[in-house]
Design a protein around this motif. Structure first.
Motif, PDB file in Angstrom:
ATOM      1  N   PHE A 222      33.643  37.624  32.861  1.00  0.00           N
ATOM      2  CA  PHE A 222      34.349  38.498  31.931  1.00  0.00           C
ATOM      3  C   PHE A 222      33.403  39.099  30.902  1.00  0.00           C
ATOM      4  O   PHE A 222      33.563  40.255  30.498  1.00  0.00           O
TER       5      PHE A 222
ATOM      6  N   ALA B 228      36.444  39.869  37.531  1.00  0.00           N
ATOM      7  CA  ALA B 228      36.629  40.625  36.291  1.00  0.00           C
ATOM      8  C   ALA B 228      36.382  42.123  36.435  1.00  0.00           C
ATOM      9  O   ALA B 228      37.007  42.919  35.741  1.00  0.00           O
TER      10      ALA B 228
ATOM     11  N   TYR C  47      38.548  44.644  33.568  1.00  0.00           N
ATOM     12  CA  TYR C  47      38.638  43.951  32.283  1.00  0.00           C
ATOM     13  C   TYR C  47      37.498  44.382  31.371  1.00  0.00           C
ATOM     14  O   TYR C  47      36.342  44.357  31.756  1.00  0.00           O
TER      15      TYR C  47
END
Length: 403
Positions: free
Chosen positions: A176, A339, A187
């Protein structure tokens, strides 16, 4: 086989994009790649298009690539081949483009991966994903989903190797963070290890942030050219060589033998090992890696399957920070499936786009320094499409790129 180089890459940002048609996703990715390559669109002589779900979700069968390239990207009159192989679809499409150019049949080829999983009903989406296995036997016949299979695998490996939930969360937090530096990622927010652990449990011990999003759209394109013909089409530099591109189908496993069960549980490494051999390199030479990580456990498994550590040492690798951006073997520098996102038909070309950008020194805030501080010179990509564990059906992909 002629030497083949990548001259252009392009993406449409991955994300939850229900109002963006798949034709538009394809158009943006293709034209970004054309501009990046510095070529005229007419220079593209053939195209291979990876997609898995449009038939099931939108009713567009048979000619998906033809429709997207003609009425979306504005390309027509060239041979177009549709490719479907789960999450490996775009990597297989890339391999076919590489073969077409390497064989001497064409000089310039396009590989496109595109996917729109926000279409259709929930039942259609679940049926489409569940169909990427042998539905008549094994895991599929029992109604097991991917998340259920991987949750069971996590528990097995935690017992076997002593891996912990916190280590799984560290993998996710790393991904992430990398995605937060990638403008094309789904993300854009980094999460701490604690936030990963405290997110909603999907199937114990996997939490929501240890599993990639199921509903996501995106597209990514790669243009390849024969090295000997580059001067005819573009002055684009630096060039990235396709040092190896290997596809293997998953072999038959005799589950009565413990050693074959272990191979399946920890990912079959055959395509990656063959790619190393063809490229004349080994894991010790790699300066970054991309792997299939729809679940954080897959990245930890890939550390050993791709030859970067001994079996069971994946937990130590993430604890020591070896796979972070500044580590000795950065993994999934764009956020990975977890992610960056996993619109299945586009995942393979997105992986290639990231490694190309890293090798060209164009990755911005997430740029890897490489062994000598001037940027990486070689990287490995591992991807797979199809069902896991007992119902292991599909393709295993290994790609080595270098400059």
């Amino acid at each position: 086989m002629r030497d083949v180089v990548i001259i252009g890459v392009g993406m449409h940002k991955f994300g939850y994009l229900p109002h963006v048609p798949i034709k538009e996703l394809a158009r943006v990715a293709v034209w970004n790649a054309i501009r990046d390559a510095g070529i005229e669109a007419q220079a593209i002589q053939c195209a291979y298009v990876g997609n898995t779900a449009q038939g099931a979700l939108e009713g567009q069968h048979s000619v998906r690539g033809h429709v997207a390239l003609r009425t979306g990207a504005g390309l027509s009159g060239l041979p177009i081949v549709n490719v479907e192989c789960g999450t490996a679809s775009a990597t297989v499409a890339f391999r076919e483009a590489w073969i077409a150019v390497g064989s001497g049949l064409y000089d310039v080829a396009l590989s496109l991966g595109m996917e729109k999983t926000t279409s259709g009903t929930k039942a259609q989406r679940q049926s489409s994903a569940a169909g990427a296995v042998d539905v008549t036997s094994g895991d599929g016949g029992m109604g097991l989903t991917f998340v259920g299979v991987f949750a069971a695998l996590v528990e097995k490996l935690m017992r076997q190797y002593g891996w912990t939930e916190q280590q799984l969360a560290k993998v996710a937090a790393k991904s992430f963070y990398n995605a937060s530096l990638n403008p094309n990622a789904e993300y854009q927010q980094a999460y701490t290890v604690e936030e990963v652990l405290q997110s909603r449990v999907v199937s114990y011990p996997l939490t929501r942030l240890m599993s990639c999003s199921a509903r996501i759209d995106g597209a990514a394109a790669v243009i390849v050219c024969a090295r000997e013909a580059v001067e005819k089409y573009t002055s684009r530099r630096p060039l990235v060589d396709v040092a190896a591109c290997v596809q293997r189908s998953v072999p038959f496993y005799d589950f009565r033998k413990p050693e074959t069960r272990e191979i399946v549980y920890t990912h079959d490494p055959s395509s990656v090992m063959e790619a190393y051999k063809i490229a004349g390199a080994g894991p010790e030479d790699m300066e970054l890696a991309q792997c299939h990580d729809a679940f954080s456990i897959e990245e930890m498994i890939s550390y050993q399957a791709m030859g970067f550590c001994e079996p069971g040492d994946g937990g130590r690798m993430i604890d020591e920070g070896r796979t972070a951006l500044q580590g000795d073997i950065p993994f999934n520098t764009d956020g990975g499936l977890l992610a960056r996102g996993n619109p299945a038909g586009a995942t393979g070309t997105a992986q290639i786009c990231e490694v190309v950008q890293q090798l060209r020194g164009e990755a911005g805030a997430r740029q890897v320094r490489g062994r000598d501080g001037t940027g990486p010179k070689i990287g490995i990509i591992s991807n797979a499409g199809g069902g896991p564990v007992e119902n292991a059906i599909g393709s295993l992909m290994g790609v080595v790129l270098k400059r």
